[in-house]
Design an enzyme around this catalytic site. Structure first.
Site, mmCIF file in Angstrom:
data_model
loop_
_atom_site.group_PDB
_atom_site.id
_atom_site.type_symbol
_atom_site.label_atom_id
_atom_site.label_comp_id
_atom_site.label_asym_id
_atom_site.label_seq_id
_atom_site.Cartn_x
_atom_site.Cartn_y
_atom_site.Cartn_z
ATOM 1 N N GLY A 14 0.783 -1.242 0.000
ATOM 2 C CA GLY A 14 0.000 0.000 0.000
ATOM 3 C C GLY A 14 0.805 1.277 0.000
ATOM 4 N N SER A 15 2.016 1.274 -0.572
ATOM 5 C CA SER A 15 2.769 2.530 -0.585
ATOM 6 C C SER A 15 2.164 3.530 -1.573
ATOM 7 C CB SER A 15 4.254 2.290 -0.879
ATOM 8 O OG SER A 15 4.455 1.906 -2.213
ATOM 9 N N ASN A 16 1.597 3.047 -2.678
ATOM 10 C CA ASN A 16 0.915 3.980 -3.591
ATOM 11 C C ASN A 16 -0.356 4.517 -2.955
ATOM 12 O OD1 ASN A 16 2.249 4.355 -6.319
ATOM 13 N ND2 ASN A 16 2.445 2.138 -6.018
ATOM 14 N N MET A 92 -3.536 -7.149 -6.993
ATOM 15 C CA MET A 92 -2.937 -8.214 -7.794
ATOM 16 C C MET A 92 -3.965 -9.256 -8.257
ATOM 17 S SD MET A 92 -0.037 -7.182 -8.285
ATOM 18 C CE MET A 92 1.397 -6.301 -7.711
ATOM 19 N N ARG A 93 -5.042 -8.753 -8.823
ATOM 20 C CA ARG A 93 -6.048 -9.658 -9.404
ATOM 21 C C ARG A 93 -6.510 -9.082 -10.730
ATOM 22 N NH1 ARG A 93 -9.032 -13.618 -7.175
ATOM 23 N NH2 ARG A 93 -10.871 -13.108 -8.363
ATOM 24 N N LEU A 95 -9.279 -8.198 -13.349
ATOM 25 C CA LEU A 95 -10.696 -7.864 -13.210
ATOM 26 C C LEU A 95 -11.486 -8.491 -14.356
ATOM 27 C CD1 LEU A 95 -10.109 -4.140 -12.297
ATOM 28 C CD2 LEU A 95 -11.080 -5.870 -10.770
ATOM 29 N N ASN A 109 -4.803 2.297 -13.163
ATOM 30 C CA ASN A 109 -3.852 1.338 -12.602
ATOM 31 C C ASN A 109 -2.460 1.940 -12.683
ATOM 32 O OD1 ASN A 109 -2.823 -1.234 -11.692
ATOM 33 N ND2 ASN A 109 -2.201 -1.663 -13.803
ATOM 34 N N HIS A 111 1.613 0.708 -13.006
ATOM 35 C CA HIS A 111 2.439 -0.458 -13.338
ATOM 36 C C HIS A 111 3.909 -0.025 -13.379
ATOM 37 C CE1 HIS A 111 3.420 -4.363 -14.997
ATOM 38 N NE2 HIS A 111 4.183 -3.745 -15.880
#
Ligand code: GAR
Length: 217
Positions: A14-16, A92-93, A95, A109, A111
């Site tokens: 959760g750093s972002n 990390m899933r 959608l 998102n 990346h």
């Protein structure tokens, strides 16, 4: 002006998310986080949200019979909290196409590569293995295909001799924390126009900034 309501989806550190929380703490920032959803109950990022007094929800995918039924449960939480933009921050899933279409042009998102290069989970290792001299990060609008969609913001960093995945990831992560709030700000200010597979960003002026790696001395 009302602030854009964000629903942030996480799976881990959760750093972002923390970078978004820090930006939203400034009352002049045009967005606010209304809910943080994790698919893992032990995601560290949940602690960042709780510490900031932000509502959290855990939707564990094990409890659902398929991808779409899980996504519908996440959707219900987001709608219930009034989210207007979905921010994937280390979620990390993949959608389902149902979710991506329901939230068309309203999912972003981040990346850790300069997309469309190096999609997937091992982006840093791919960049090193390819001998790339620059890598970086990308914030983009989500489409059904993994790590694809209109590009909003990118930052480049050098890949240095001797870099390993960890050192490159750390250099890129510093840029991620700048790029994600910037992308959200641009959307919230109405400065992003999506045209099919590309995004047109309304930015004042142009610069002749450039990055060459290795740098010329
Ligand atoms: C970040 O580096 C993000 O770019 C990456 O996961 C990390 C999450 O870190 N996302 C992907 O690779 C998506 N394909 P964080 O939980 O500290 O924000």
């Amino acid at each position: 002006m009302p602030r854009l309501k964000l629903g942030v989806l996480i799976s881990g550190r959760g750093s972002n998310l923390q970078a978004l929380i820090a930006s939203c703490a400034d009352p002049s920032f045009p967005a606010e986080i209304v809910i943080v959803v994790s698919n893992k109950s032990d995601a560290k990022g949940l602690d960042h949200a709780r510490a900031a007094g932000i509502a959290t929800a855990v939707v564990e995918h094990g409890g659902y019979r398929n991808r779409e039924s899980f996504d519908r449960a996440v959707h219900d939480v987001l709608v219930g909290e009034g989210a207007e933009l979905v921010c994937l921050a280390g979620f990390m899933r993949l959608l389902s196409s149902w979710f991506v279409e329901t939230w068309h042009d309203r999912i972003v998102n981040i990346h850790p590569s300069l997309l469309p290069s190096f999609k997937g989970i091992d982006a840093h290792a791919q960049a090193i293995a390819a001998g790339a001299k620059l890598s970086g990060c990308t914030v983009h609008i989500v489409r059904a295909e993994m790590d694809a969609g209109p590009i909003l913001v990118q930052a480049a960093v050098p890949v240095l001799p001797g870099d390993d995945e960890d050192s490159l990831a750390a250099r890129i992560l510093t840029m991620e924390h700048k790029c994600y709030p910037l992308a959200v700000k641009l959307i919230a200010e109405g400065r992003v126009q999506i045209d099919g597979d590309t995004a047109i960003i309304d930015m004042p002026g142009d610069t002749d900034d450039h990055i060459i790696s290795p740098s010329v001395r």
